[in-house]
Design a protein around this motif. Structure first.
Motif, PDB file in Angstrom:
ATOM      1  N   ILE A 149       0.838  -1.201   0.000  1.00 57.72           N
ATOM      2  CA  ILE A 149       0.000   0.000   0.000  1.00 57.72           C
ATOM      3  C   ILE A 149       0.873   1.252   0.000  1.00 57.72           C
ATOM      4  CG2 ILE A 149      -1.629   1.377   1.363  1.00 57.72           C
ATOM      5  CD1 ILE A 149      -2.786  -1.335   2.365  1.00 57.72           C
ATOM      6  N   TYR A 150       1.860   1.266   0.881  1.00 60.08           N
ATOM      7  CA  TYR A 150       2.770   2.415   0.991  1.00 60.08           C
ATOM      8  C   TYR A 150       3.656   2.548  -0.247  1.00 60.08           C
ATOM      9  CZ  TYR A 150       6.795   5.166   2.483  1.00 60.08           C
ATOM     10  OH  TYR A 150       7.804   6.083   2.556  1.00 60.08           O
ATOM     11  N   ILE A 151       4.204   1.427  -0.712  1.00 62.66           N
ATOM     12  CA  ILE A 151       5.152   1.437  -1.841  1.00 62.66           C
ATOM     13  C   ILE A 151       4.489   1.964  -3.112  1.00 62.66           C
ATOM     14  CG2 ILE A 151       6.546  -0.023  -3.374  1.00 62.66           C
ATOM     15  CD1 ILE A 151       6.962  -1.854  -0.862  1.00 62.66           C
ATOM     16  N   PHE A 152       3.294   1.473  -3.425  1.00 60.38           N
ATOM     17  CA  PHE A 152       2.622   1.886  -4.650  1.00 60.38           C
ATOM     18  C   PHE A 152       2.131   3.330  -4.568  1.00 60.38           C
ATOM     19  CE2 PHE A 152       1.619  -2.817  -5.263  1.00 60.38           C
ATOM     20  CZ  PHE A 152       2.695  -2.984  -6.105  1.00 60.38           C
ATOM     21  N   HIS A 153       1.755   3.762  -3.380  1.00 58.06           N
ATOM     22  CA  HIS A 153       1.342   5.156  -3.225  1.00 58.06           C
ATOM     23  C   HIS A 153       2.517   6.090  -3.511  1.00 58.06           C
ATOM     24  CE1 HIS A 153       0.202   8.903  -1.147  1.00 58.06           C
ATOM     25  NE2 HIS A 153      -1.023   8.579  -1.529  1.00 58.06           N
ATOM     26  N   GLN A 154       3.711   5.701  -3.055  1.00 56.31           N
ATOM     27  CA  GLN A 154       4.906   6.501  -3.308  1.00 56.31           C
ATOM     28  C   GLN A 154       5.257   6.547  -4.786  1.00 56.31           C
ATOM     29  OE1 GLN A 154       4.959   8.092  -0.229  1.00 56.31           O
ATOM     30  NE2 GLN A 154       7.154   8.146  -0.584  1.00 56.31           N
ATOM     31  N   SER A 209      -4.191   3.309  -8.226  1.00 54.59           N
ATOM     32  CA  SER A 209      -5.129   2.187  -8.300  1.00 54.59           C
ATOM     33  C   SER A 209      -4.534   0.951  -7.634  1.00 54.59           C
ATOM     34  CB  SER A 209      -5.494   1.875  -9.754  1.00 54.59           C
ATOM     35  OG  SER A 209      -6.261   2.913 -10.321  1.00 54.59           O
ATOM     36  N   GLU A 210      -3.234   0.745  -7.847  1.00 55.51           N
ATOM     37  CA  GLU A 210      -2.564  -0.395  -7.215  1.00 55.51           C
ATOM     38  C   GLU A 210      -2.558  -0.241  -5.694  1.00 55.51           C
ATOM     39  OE1 GLU A 210      -1.377  -3.185  -8.418  1.00 55.51           O
ATOM     40  OE2 GLU A 210      -1.746  -2.747 -10.533  1.00 55.51           O
ATOM     41  N   SER A 211      -2.375   0.977  -5.233  1.00 56.63           N
ATOM     42  CA  SER A 211      -2.380   1.234  -3.797  1.00 56.63           C
ATOM     43  C   SER A 211      -3.756   0.940  -3.203  1.00 56.63           C
ATOM     44  CB  SER A 211      -1.979   2.687  -3.520  1.00 56.63           C
ATOM     45  OG  SER A 211      -1.849   2.916  -2.145  1.00 56.63           O
ATOM     46  N   LEU A 212      -4.800   1.426  -3.865  1.00 55.62           N
ATOM     47  CA  LEU A 212      -6.166   1.149  -3.423  1.00 55.62           C
ATOM     48  C   LEU A 212      -6.470  -0.343  -3.482  1.00 55.62           C
ATOM     49  CD1 LEU A 212      -8.115   4.064  -5.179  1.00 55.62           C
ATOM     50  CD2 LEU A 212      -7.736   3.793  -2.715  1.00 55.62           C
ATOM     51  N   THR A 225      -8.630   8.276 -10.751  1.00 53.26           N
ATOM     52  CA  THR A 225      -7.222   8.348 -10.334  1.00 53.26           C
ATOM     53  C   THR A 225      -6.413   9.290 -11.223  1.00 53.26           C
ATOM     54  OG1 THR A 225      -6.687   6.366 -11.658  1.00 53.26           O
ATOM     55  CG2 THR A 225      -7.230   6.042  -9.326  1.00 53.26           C
ATOM     56  N   GLN A 226      -6.878   9.514 -12.459  1.00 49.82           N
ATOM     57  CA  GLN A 226      -6.193  10.440 -13.370  1.00 49.82           C
ATOM     58  C   GLN A 226      -6.194  11.855 -12.798  1.00 49.82           C
ATOM     59  OE1 GLN A 226      -8.081  11.212 -17.242  1.00 49.82           O
ATOM     60  NE2 GLN A 226      -6.120  10.783 -18.210  1.00 49.82           N
ATOM     61  N   GLN A 227      -7.257  12.199 -12.097  1.00 56.86           N
ATOM     62  CA  GLN A 227      -7.364  13.530 -11.496  1.00 56.86           C
ATOM     63  C   GLN A 227      -6.310  13.763 -10.411  1.00 56.86           C
ATOM     64  OE1 GLN A 227     -11.391  14.423 -10.172  1.00 56.86           O
ATOM     65  NE2 GLN A 227     -12.223  12.990 -11.674  1.00 56.86           N
ATOM     66  N   TYR A 228      -5.794  12.675  -9.842  1.00 58.39           N
ATOM     67  CA  TYR A 228      -4.826  12.774  -8.753  1.00 58.39           C
ATOM     68  C   TYR A 228      -3.398  12.453  -9.204  1.00 58.39           C
ATOM     69  CZ  TYR A 228      -8.979  13.092  -5.863  1.00 58.39           C
ATOM     70  OH  TYR A 228     -10.178  13.493  -5.316  1.00 58.39           O
ATOM     71  N   PRO A 250      -3.180   5.665 -15.750  1.00 58.26           N
ATOM     72  CA  PRO A 250      -4.396   5.482 -14.956  1.00 58.26           C
ATOM     73  C   PRO A 250      -5.331   4.375 -15.436  1.00 58.26           C
ATOM     74  CG  PRO A 250      -4.501   7.514 -16.224  1.00 58.26           C
ATOM     75  CD  PRO A 250      -3.096   7.013 -16.313  1.00 58.26           C
ATOM     76  N   PHE A 251      -5.511   4.236 -16.750  1.00 60.14           N
ATOM     77  CA  PHE A 251      -6.491   3.269 -17.238  1.00 60.14           C
ATOM     78  C   PHE A 251      -5.934   1.840 -17.249  1.00 60.14           C
ATOM     79  CE2 PHE A 251      -7.834   7.368 -18.916  1.00 60.14           C
ATOM     80  CZ  PHE A 251      -9.144   7.396 -18.464  1.00 60.14           C
ATOM     81  N   LEU A 252      -4.656   1.711 -17.561  1.00 63.37           N
ATOM     82  CA  LEU A 252      -4.031   0.391 -17.507  1.00 63.37           C
ATOM     83  C   LEU A 252      -3.923  -0.071 -16.058  1.00 63.37           C
ATOM     84  CD1 LEU A 252      -2.994  -1.535 -19.660  1.00 63.37           C
ATOM     85  CD2 LEU A 252      -0.699  -0.630 -19.301  1.00 63.37           C
ATOM     86  N   ASP A 253      -3.582   0.869 -15.193  1.00 62.37           N
ATOM     87  CA  ASP A 253      -3.513   0.592 -13.762  1.00 62.37           C
ATOM     88  C   ASP A 253      -4.895   0.203 -13.241  1.00 62.37           C
ATOM     89  OD1 ASP A 253      -2.439   0.419 -11.220  1.00 62.37           O
ATOM     90  OD2 ASP A 253      -2.544   2.559 -10.828  1.00 62.37           O
ATOM     91  N   ALA A 254      -5.922   0.893 -13.715  1.00 59.15           N
ATOM     92  CA  ALA A 254      -7.295   0.600 -13.302  1.00 59.15           C
ATOM     93  C   ALA A 254      -7.729  -0.781 -13.793  1.00 59.15           C
ATOM     94  CB  ALA A 254      -8.244   1.669 -13.838  1.00 59.15           C
TER      95      ALA A 254
END
Length: 216
Positions: A63-68, A73-76, A129-132, A137-141
């Motif tokens: 969670i922490y690693i992907f957020h960084q 989307s991976e973090s969520l 997630t694109q907004q942030y 974003p779409f591949l990650d989603a």
């Protein structure tokens, strides 16, 4: 064609130098997350309930690693994994019946229905997630949404989950490489091999299970 192969060969040392430098820069947290993730999948292949314990540790770190890395989307997704690690443990124990869960197979129509439902959420999550400032974003989603579905299949021991992971892990490996998360790239390369082993092992287990039911 000859010029292409010469140029490729000449760039290989530089490629490996770049890969090794990136690998050395990775954090200890990422290494621990990768090791516990491998233990999770290895135990899942063996239908060992302790796989969920290692899944909990790996996802908490991820969670922490992907957020960084701005893979939001991976973090969520890993927040979801954290909850599913507890739920998966409960389900594999047999839930309220306390009878260990057996492998099951879904009909094609049921898979197609859930694939269609899951696909509806991909553009929604991608736009959000694109907004942030999410990367890809779409591949990650796509990987995140279908990983949610597939993790539920694992919790209920649906055999076909392994075929879903083949696609998800292949795309995820490319994503992690692009974000220079080299331990995770290597992890998902290992995952692809282990997924094939999972297909074989669960197929054998399902056949044994079916034979026992037939005898009774």
């Amino acid at each position: 064609m000859a010029i292409y192969w010469i140029n490729t060969a000449a760039s290989m040392p530089e490629f490996f130098v770049h890969w090794w430098q990136g690998l050395q820069a990775q954090s200890l947290l990422e290494l621990i997350a990768v090791i516990t993730a491998v233990l999770y999948l290895w135990l899942a292949i063996r239908e060992n309930i302790w796989c969920w314990f290692f899944a909990f540790i790996s996802t908490a770190l991820s969670i922490y690693i992907f957020h960084q890395a701005s893979l939001l989307s991976e973090s969520l997704l890993n927040v979801f994994y954290l909850v599913m690690a507890v739920y998966g443990w409960y389900q594999w124990r047999g839930g309220q019946s306390h009878n260990p869960r057996q492998i099951q197979k879904w009909p094609l129509k049921k898979h197609l229905l859930w694939i269609a439902i899951t696909a509806l959420f991909v553009p929604l999550l991608g736009l959000y997630t694109q907004q942030y400032g999410a990367a890809y974003p779409f591949l990650d989603a796509f990987t995140s949404c279908f990983a949610v579905l597939t993790t539920i299949l694992v919790a209920y021991k649906v055999y076909e989950n392994w075929y879903y992971w083949l696609v998800i892990d292949s795309v995820s490996m490319w994503l992690f490489w692009q974000k220079e998360l080299y331990f995770f790239t290597g992890l998902f390369a290992i995952y692809l091999i282990m997924v094939i082993i999972g297909i074989i092992q669960w197929s054998k287990s399902y056949d044994r299970q079916s034979a026992q039911i037939t005898r009774h």
